[in-house]
Enzyme design. Structure first.
Site, PDB file in Angstrom:
ATOM      1  N   SER A 124      88.473  41.010  39.625  1.00  0.00           N
ATOM      2  CA  SER A 124      88.018  41.315  38.267  1.00  0.00           C
ATOM      3  C   SER A 124      86.500  41.266  38.201  1.00  0.00           C
ATOM      4  CB  SER A 124      88.604  40.253  37.328  1.00  0.00           C
ATOM      5  OG  SER A 124      87.944  40.266  36.092  1.00  0.00           O
ATOM      6  N   TYR A 149      91.152  31.130  34.925  1.00  0.00           N
ATOM      7  CA  TYR A 149      91.550  32.484  35.346  1.00  0.00           C
ATOM      8  C   TYR A 149      90.465  33.083  36.254  1.00  0.00           C
ATOM      9  CZ  TYR A 149      92.070  37.539  35.263  1.00  0.00           C
ATOM     10  OH  TYR A 149      92.148  38.858  35.643  1.00  0.00           O
ATOM     11  N   LYS A 153      90.256  33.935  40.505  1.00  0.00           N
ATOM     12  CA  LYS A 153      89.896  35.209  41.163  1.00  0.00           C
ATOM     13  C   LYS A 153      88.830  34.973  42.228  1.00  0.00           C
ATOM     14  CE  LYS A 153      92.648  37.964  38.996  1.00  0.00           C
ATOM     15  NZ  LYS A 153      93.825  38.427  39.740  1.00  0.00           N
TER      16      LYS A 153
END
Ligand code: NAD
Ligand code: UD1
Length: 341
Positions: A124, A149, A153
């Site tokens: 992302s 989150y 990543k």
């Protein structure tokens, strides 16, 4: 070629499977359906006239992974499976690290043990962190993420890079997505968030279809031309095609290295522009109020997509109008999504 797609029932996974099948790949999909529906596979079959081998299960289930790699000769993996709600990740960090980091670790270990040569990961733009100047370029260092989150990543990118450096013939592609929106033009597959949508587009379409009274625009006082945040929105079908190109490049190169690509349009769009363009192309009203800023939102970011253009021969082709029309077609045809939420 046999491609294992984890998270294949989900929003981006289902669109990518359509493009993989269209390009002639055989797809084995693994998904625990925590945020998706098995109906996606019926719709994929309707669109492509091809079937997918669907295995319901969890990427953390080591015995299942062993069985999958024993039963199928897997030539490549596209790894979408994970949890993705930023706010929820701050409330349930252990759940997010377990699912996204431990889950990825289980999958990577099984992939290495089975000598799978190609691994493509859903990363992302959030990995660039709040300090990075725009447009984001792949040569910039990894930043810091303020939520589990985003941290997950960054961690999985690092795990994959270290693994690729240590293991022979393990070519890794890290695809850093910007903001995917829209749906397949058939209106048969699309984004079907459980509960109240966190992301902008599903909220907009749910207001337009009458499921929600109004949109809250988070912040009208950002230092941007209209005061609202700016993002790089790209059509999910363009994003899906980027995965096929990434896999093809990985097979061509077969160099055991790590390749990083931004997948975005290179164009920044504000929240108000999204709402106004949506109203114009669909003739549906989207009532909104301007609410306080959402914690953690960045003012403006977009991609420099030139590396993907040169290295993958990929660029986003759909216009903003296409994205919004397609998002609406999906919502209008499927007011309750796949009908399982
Ligand atoms: P999604 O929730 O629609 O799809 C994820 C899929 O993974 C779901 O079908 C879910 O059931 C499955 N899943 C979750 N945990 C699993 C597990 N432990 N085992 C097996 N299956 C599991 O989300 P999406 O938007 O399609 O996102 C796909 C990937 O892309 C995610 O990794 C996400 O973090 C990443 N990503 C998404 C965006 C975005 O804006 N949608 C942006 C950047 C990155
Ligand atoms: C978010 C995540 C990002 C993640 C991505 C995909 C945050 C801070 N970032 O990106 O890490 O990779 O989703 O899951 O959550 N907006 C509104 N009203 C709404 C919803 C959104 O005004 O009801 C605005 C937001 O303030 C933002 C823009 O719309 O400016 C886009 O929001 P969203 O779709 O959630 O994406 P990101 O925040 O860019």
């Amino acid at each position: 070629m046999n491609i294992l797609v984890t998270g294949g029932a989900g929003y981006i996974g289902s669109h990518t499977i359509v493009e993989l099948l269209n390009a002639g790949y055989t797809v084995i999909a693994l998904d625990n359906l925590v945020n998706s529906s098995r109906k996606a596979f019926e719709r994929i079959a309707h669109i492509t006239h091809k079937t997918v081998e669907f295995i319901e299960g969890d990427i953390r289930d080591k015995a299942l992974l062993k069985k999958i790699f024993a039963n199928y000769h897997i030539d490549g993996i596209i790894h979408f499976a994970g949890l993705k709600a930023v706010g929820e990740s701050a409330e349930k960090p252990l759940e997010y690290f377990d699912n996204n980091v431990t889950g990825s670790l289980c999958l990577i270990k099984a992939a290495v043990a089975a000598h799978v040569p190609h691994f493509v990961f859903s990363s992302s733009a959030t990995v660039y962190g709040p300090e990075a100047p725009v447009p984001y370029q792949e040569t910039m260092p990894l930043g810091t993420a303020s939520n589990p989150y985003g941290q997950s990543k960054i961690m999985v990118e690092q795990i994959l890079s270290s693994t690729s450096a240590a293991v022979n013939n393990f070519t890794v592609t890290l695809l850093r997505y910007f903001n995917p929106i829209g749906a397949h033009c058939s209106g048969l597959i699309g984004e079907d968030p459980k509960g109240i949508p966190n992301n902008l587009l599903p909220f907009v379409t749910q207001v337009a279809v009458g499921k929600r009274a109004q949109l809250s625009i988070f912040g009208g006082d950002y230092p941007t031309p209209d005061g609202t945040c700016i993002r790089d929105y790209l059509h999910v079908v363009d994003l899906a095609k980027g995965h096929v190109k990434a896999l093809q490049a990985s097979v061509r190169q077969q160099d055991g290295q790590v390749h990083i690509y931004n997948l975005g349009t290179g164009r920044g769009i504000s929240v108000k522009e999204i709402v106004e363009t949506f109203e114009n192309v669909t003739a549906k009203a989207v009532p909104y109020t301007v609410a306080p800023r959402r914690v953690g939102d960045l003012t403006a970011f977009w991609a420099d997509p030139s590396k993907a253009q040169q290295g993958l021969d990929w660029q986003a082709e759909h216009t903003l109008e296409d994205m919004l029309k397609d998002a609406w077609r999906w919502q209008e045809n499927n007011p309750e999504g796949y009908g399982e939420n």
